[in-house]
Enzyme design. Sequence first.
Site, PDB file in Angstrom:
ATOM      1  N   LYS B  57      54.844  49.750  48.677  1.00 49.15           N
ATOM      2  CA  LYS B  57      54.767  50.099  47.396  1.00 49.15           C
ATOM      3  C   LYS B  57      56.318  49.917  46.548  1.00 49.15           C
ATOM      4  O   LYS B  57      56.612  49.920  45.390  1.00 49.15           O
ATOM      5  CB  LYS B  57      54.291  50.594  46.566  1.00 49.15           C
ATOM      6  CG  LYS B  57      53.135  50.955  47.013  1.00 49.15           C
ATOM      7  CD  LYS B  57      51.553  50.758  45.601  1.00 49.15           C
ATOM      8  CE  LYS B  57      50.551  50.408  46.034  1.00 49.15           C
ATOM      9  NZ  LYS B  57      49.912  49.894  44.955  1.00 49.15           N
ATOM     10  N   SER B  82      48.524  59.179  41.778  1.00 47.06           N
ATOM     11  CA  SER B  82      49.074  60.160  42.481  1.00 47.06           C
ATOM     12  C   SER B  82      49.441  59.552  44.384  1.00 47.06           C
ATOM     13  O   SER B  82      49.431  60.680  45.049  1.00 47.06           O
ATOM     14  CB  SER B  82      47.945  61.349  42.707  1.00 47.06           C
ATOM     15  OG  SER B  82      46.758  60.322  43.068  1.00 47.06           O
ATOM     16  N   GLU B 213      39.486  44.088  52.718  1.00 44.15           N
ATOM     17  CA  GLU B 213      38.958  45.848  52.033  1.00 44.15           C
ATOM     18  C   GLU B 213      37.689  46.671  52.994  1.00 44.15           C
ATOM     19  O   GLU B 213      37.719  46.227  54.119  1.00 44.15           O
ATOM     20  CB  GLU B 213      37.814  45.412  50.645  1.00 44.15           C
ATOM     21  CG  GLU B 213      39.036  44.741  49.894  1.00 44.15           C
ATOM     22  CD  GLU B 213      37.937  44.308  48.496  1.00 44.15           C
ATOM     23  OE1 GLU B 213      36.538  43.993  48.679  1.00 44.15           O
ATOM     24  OE2 GLU B 213      37.958  45.183  47.257  1.00 44.15           O
ATOM     25  N   GLY B 217      34.156  49.858  49.611  1.00 45.76           N
ATOM     26  CA  GLY B 217      34.828  49.079  48.135  1.00 45.76           C
ATOM     27  C   GLY B 217      35.062  47.920  48.492  1.00 45.76           C
ATOM     28  O   GLY B 217      36.253  47.122  48.392  1.00 45.76           O
ATOM     29  N   ASP B 219      34.991  45.875  46.071  1.00 45.15           N
ATOM     30  CA  ASP B 219      35.207  44.950  44.473  1.00 45.15           C
ATOM     31  C   ASP B 219      34.993  43.579  44.790  1.00 45.15           C
ATOM     32  O   ASP B 219      34.333  42.344  44.215  1.00 45.15           O
ATOM     33  CB  ASP B 219      35.024  45.674  43.952  1.00 45.15           C
ATOM     34  CG  ASP B 219      36.837  45.954  44.369  1.00 45.15           C
ATOM     35  OD1 ASP B 219      37.152  46.747  44.933  1.00 45.15           O
ATOM     36  OD2 ASP B 219      37.788  45.332  43.759  1.00 45.15           O
ATOM     37  N   SER B 317      50.573  48.962  56.266  1.00 40.92           N
ATOM     38  CA  SER B 317      50.743  48.920  54.428  1.00 40.92           C
ATOM     39  C   SER B 317      51.763  50.176  54.353  1.00 40.92           C
ATOM     40  O   SER B 317      52.829  50.271  53.404  1.00 40.92           O
ATOM     41  CB  SER B 317      49.485  48.332  53.056  1.00 40.92           C
ATOM     42  OG  SER B 317      48.407  49.903  53.896  1.00 40.92           O
TER      43      SER B 317
END
Lengths: 332, 332
Positions: B57, B82, B213, B217, B219, B317
């Site tokens: 990130k 958070s 995924e 989840g 989606d 990640s």
Amino acid sequence: MPAPPLAIQPADVLAAAQRLRGVAHRTPVLRSRTADELSGAQLFFKAENLQRMGAFKFRGAYNALVQFTPAQRRAGALAFSSGNHAQAVALSGRLLGMPTVIAMPQDAPAAKLAATREYQAGQPGSEVVLYDRYTEDRDAIGARLAAERGMTLIPPYDHPHVMAGQGTAALELIDDAGPLDALLVCLGGGGLLSGSATIGRAMLPGLRVIGVEPEAGNDTQQSLARGEIVQIAVPQTIADGAQTQASGRLTFPVIQALVERIVTVSDAQLVQTMRFFAERLKQVVEPTGCLAAAAALAPGALDALGLRGARVGVIVSGGNVDLARYAQYLAR
Amino acid sequence: MPAPPLAIQPADVLAAAQRLRGVAHRTPVLRSRTADELSGAQLFFKAENLQRMGAFKFRGAYNALVQFTPAQRRAGALAFSSGNHAQAVALSGRLLGMPTVIAMPQDAPAAKLAATREYQAGQPGSEVVLYDRYTEDRDAIGARLAAERGMTLIPPYDHPHVMAGQGTAALELIDDAGPLDALLVCLGGGGLLSGSATIGRAMLPGLRVIGVEPEAGNDTQQSLARGEIVQIAVPQTIADGAQTQASGRLTFPVIQALVERIVTVSDAQLVQTMRFFAERLKQVVEPTGCLAAAAALAPGALDALGLRGARVGVIVSGGNVDLARYAQYLAR
């Protein structure tokens, strides 16, 4: 009477490095801003937890086995160990296509047994032999296996080829980190420490080499004070790779000649350091592997050694820890 | 009507890489013989758990903040998070000398709060703002902070600069590993996946990019099947970085255009993979960070994708996991 020559010279470490080229991993040197802040120095962590089979021990074992004569190769290598040395000899034997017999106490953890057998897999003649450490004599077993099968015993530290091989960790660290003021190295029997001091003091004559033992197992600290090898009872410490009772006849004179001093750390400091490595560097490090780092990270410790702001190499010796036990350390 | 152009192009990732040079870590690519045997392929793990602040990130956040105008810099950046995005924006702000406000729900873990504040430390104007997620409207808070302080909101994934920054992880991986046949990338909102697909397909036109995924989840898997963005309830999974309800308006078209398919893994597979990373690679990896590797290591999974023997890049990640919780996963 002049002192006998030391068991290894810097050239032995250089030659070991050539033998290990392309076989051992050149492990990375890790940095951490937080570690630098905590210690007040610049720390360079040599990550031997990322070495093949998970510890520096591979270096020494391979450097010993690769120098066997053809006859020795056919008969193979023998080791007594339920720790990293067992796996190091097992893997080296397989890579070199020679049989290995690893003798372990019957009550060794099943995981260690399985890991060692896995490293031996596919190598005919290789096996793990279990013995009862309360009723059987280790030396007698060794002598018998050596006599019956002609195998060569490779001790875990007190052997010039093993000592020289271990020193390649320090060689790479100094190569990659550049000039260091000091080098912190853990010790049990002193193979890694003697090899590292030999090459380190040759590359950097002013290098201060400091050994780190568990508080409960400070036999070499006592030996240096006494001027001769002191033997202690098996020390109670979570640093299972440093539960040795005495340094070696070959390693001790090197330590006496080249190592400035030995400092000690507690098991609580080891746990704290294990947590630090997991949280900050995302590295799994076994208790013994945390010894040198724990000495560097203890508040005020490097100051007390006159190393504020200094460039300090820290060898992180291994990462082989049973996950269930590791989980307990992290959960504290 | 022609489709609108995609939000980012390969050149955007190349430009991001220049901005990140010397600022982000060039994380190593790790190999594991055991992983290769288990998967039946050659796996190249991009270790973003070793990135600054512990996750990829940082790449996207820094690439966004470094492009602020002078006026934007003075006012600073705002983020709602958070998780890792919070720490990424906090650290990027401090490095660039600009204030950051991180808005977190009141019930965010104390450790996340402390870590974010630590990254903000010494940067005047930076703070963590807590809000009640049951009574306060997040968008209203964002609008107010933006209006009052003139701060620029940086979303966690649906922003071209964020997407381009994340893509630099894949750029480095391909640079270091050489030609890959496939690339496995985890996704929540799809920032990392869209950036990685953009640069990966440009460098290697035949590259098969596969998103991963959590089962609970999926989606984006649903969205690809439906041909439009599907929104789901907050998924129950230990992969907290992938608990998004929908992919982004900017990321989804890129995924539709460049990603072959999405596969899913269970929480049990994530735990198994976390244990694998600790035991074999000595790496601490957070649950979300295990998504892509879990998909590669599942028995028969790469075979089913026609990837037996293939060279497969796997992005790991991040490594930010609460130690107490991590200990529970390892103890299982």
